[in-house]
Design a protein around this motif. Sequence first.
Motif, PDB file in Angstrom:
ATOM      1  N   HIS A   1       0.849  -1.182   0.000  1.00 23.85           N
ATOM      2  CA  HIS A   1       0.000   0.000   0.000  1.00 23.85           C
ATOM      3  C   HIS A   1       0.889   1.238   0.000  1.00 23.85           C
ATOM      4  O   HIS A   1       1.812   1.344   0.809  1.00 23.85           O
ATOM      5  N   PHE A   2       0.597   2.140  -0.916  1.00 22.72           N
ATOM      6  CA  PHE A   2       1.318   3.407  -0.985  1.00 22.72           C
ATOM      7  C   PHE A   2       0.307   4.529  -1.056  1.00 22.72           C
ATOM      8  O   PHE A   2      -0.759   4.381  -1.648  1.00 22.72           O
ATOM      9  N   ASP A   3       0.635   5.649  -0.460  1.00 23.03           N
ATOM     10  CA  ASP A   3      -0.239   6.813  -0.525  1.00 23.03           C
ATOM     11  C   ASP A   3      -0.159   7.493  -1.887  1.00 23.03           C
ATOM     12  O   ASP A   3      -1.152   7.985  -2.407  1.00 23.03           O
ATOM     13  N   ILE A   4       1.042   7.526  -2.437  1.00 20.86           N
ATOM     14  CA  ILE A   4       1.272   8.202  -3.717  1.00 20.86           C
ATOM     15  C   ILE A   4       2.274   7.404  -4.538  1.00 20.86           C
ATOM     16  O   ILE A   4       3.265   6.902  -4.011  1.00 20.86           O
ATOM     17  N   ALA A   5       1.999   7.312  -5.844  1.00 19.13           N
ATOM     18  CA  ALA A   5       2.939   6.710  -6.788  1.00 19.13           C
ATOM     19  C   ALA A   5       3.371   7.785  -7.771  1.00 19.13           C
ATOM     20  O   ALA A   5       2.544   8.512  -8.316  1.00 19.13           O
ATOM     21  N   ILE A   6       4.675   7.903  -7.978  1.00 20.01           N
ATOM     22  CA  ILE A   6       5.227   8.826  -8.961  1.00 20.01           C
ATOM     23  C   ILE A   6       5.795   7.985 -10.093  1.00 20.01           C
ATOM     24  O   ILE A   6       6.632   7.110  -9.860  1.00 20.01           O
ATOM     25  N   CYS A  34       5.973  15.789   4.174  1.00 19.76           N
ATOM     26  CA  CYS A  34       5.113  14.732   4.730  1.00 19.76           C
ATOM     27  C   CYS A  34       5.971  13.495   5.002  1.00 19.76           C
ATOM     28  O   CYS A  34       5.891  12.509   4.270  1.00 19.76           O
ATOM     29  N   PRO A  35       6.820  13.510   6.037  1.00 26.17           N
ATOM     30  CA  PRO A  35       7.779  12.424   6.250  1.00 26.17           C
ATOM     31  C   PRO A  35       7.137  11.058   6.504  1.00 26.17           C
ATOM     32  O   PRO A  35       7.795  10.033   6.330  1.00 26.17           O
ATOM     33  N   ASP A  36       5.870  10.995   6.875  1.00 25.07           N
ATOM     34  CA  ASP A  36       5.214   9.717   7.147  1.00 25.07           C
ATOM     35  C   ASP A  36       4.503   9.127   5.935  1.00 25.07           C
ATOM     36  O   ASP A  36       3.915   8.054   6.021  1.00 25.07           O
ATOM     37  N   ILE A  37       4.581   9.819   4.810  1.00 19.87           N
ATOM     38  CA  ILE A  37       3.889   9.360   3.610  1.00 19.87           C
ATOM     39  C   ILE A  37       4.568   8.111   3.048  1.00 19.87           C
ATOM     40  O   ILE A  37       5.785   7.957   3.135  1.00 19.87           O
ATOM     41  N   LYS A  38       3.767   7.199   2.510  1.00 15.29           N
ATOM     42  CA  LYS A  38       4.301   6.013   1.832  1.00 15.29           C
ATOM     43  C   LYS A  38       4.321   6.327   0.350  1.00 15.29           C
ATOM     44  O   LYS A  38       3.285   6.447  -0.289  1.00 15.29           O
ATOM     45  N   LEU A  39       5.527   6.445  -0.197  1.00 14.95           N
ATOM     46  CA  LEU A  39       5.734   6.903  -1.566  1.00 14.95           C
ATOM     47  C   LEU A  39       6.483   5.837  -2.350  1.00 14.95           C
ATOM     48  O   LEU A  39       7.460   5.276  -1.865  1.00 14.95           O
ATOM     49  N   VAL A  40       6.020   5.562  -3.566  1.00 14.66           N
ATOM     50  CA  VAL A  40       6.742   4.658  -4.450  1.00 14.66           C
ATOM     51  C   VAL A  40       7.039   5.415  -5.738  1.00 14.66           C
ATOM     52  O   VAL A  40       6.217   6.195  -6.218  1.00 14.66           O
ATOM     53  N   VAL A  41       8.254   5.217  -6.261  1.00 15.41           N
ATOM     54  CA  VAL A  41       8.651   5.814  -7.535  1.00 15.41           C
ATOM     55  C   VAL A  41       8.910   4.675  -8.511  1.00 15.41           C
ATOM     56  O   VAL A  41       9.664   3.756  -8.201  1.00 15.41           O
ATOM     57  N   ILE A  42       8.265   4.768  -9.672  1.00 20.64           N
ATOM     58  CA  ILE A  42       8.423   3.737 -10.697  1.00 20.64           C
ATOM     59  C   ILE A  42       9.117   4.370 -11.894  1.00 20.64           C
ATOM     60  O   ILE A  42       8.618   5.334 -12.467  1.00 20.64           O
ATOM     61  N   ASP A  43      10.289   3.841 -12.230  1.00 20.27           N
ATOM     62  CA  ASP A  43      11.062   4.368 -13.352  1.00 20.27           C
ATOM     63  C   ASP A  43      11.894   3.226 -13.910  1.00 20.27           C
ATOM     64  O   ASP A  43      12.546   2.508 -13.155  1.00 20.27           O
TER      65      ASP A  43
END
Length: 87
Positions: free
Chosen positions: A4-9, A27-36
């Motif tokens: 689970h991620f809050d935001i995907a870039i 937002c240091p507690d955010i769950k962020l995924v970067v797809i590249d």
Amino acid sequence: MDHHFDIAIIGLGCAGSHIALELLQQCPDIKLVVIDNAPTVLHKKWSYWEKDSGKWDHMTLKKWNYGLFKSAQGIIELDMNPYVYKT
């Protein structure tokens, strides 16, 4: 496995990397995924307009305070103040 991620870039280009950094700082507690799918981003160069000095000046390779328009009729130098074009 449940992820689970809050935001995907998607894409770690200029815009994606700036957004990711700002999100992580604000937002240091955010769950962020970067797809590249690029093998590395260490050798990418970005150019952008900015008003005066900014956050990435310590990494700037070159900057221009004016634009140049060339045509068969001549050359026009354009003053971009207060904006600076940076790479």
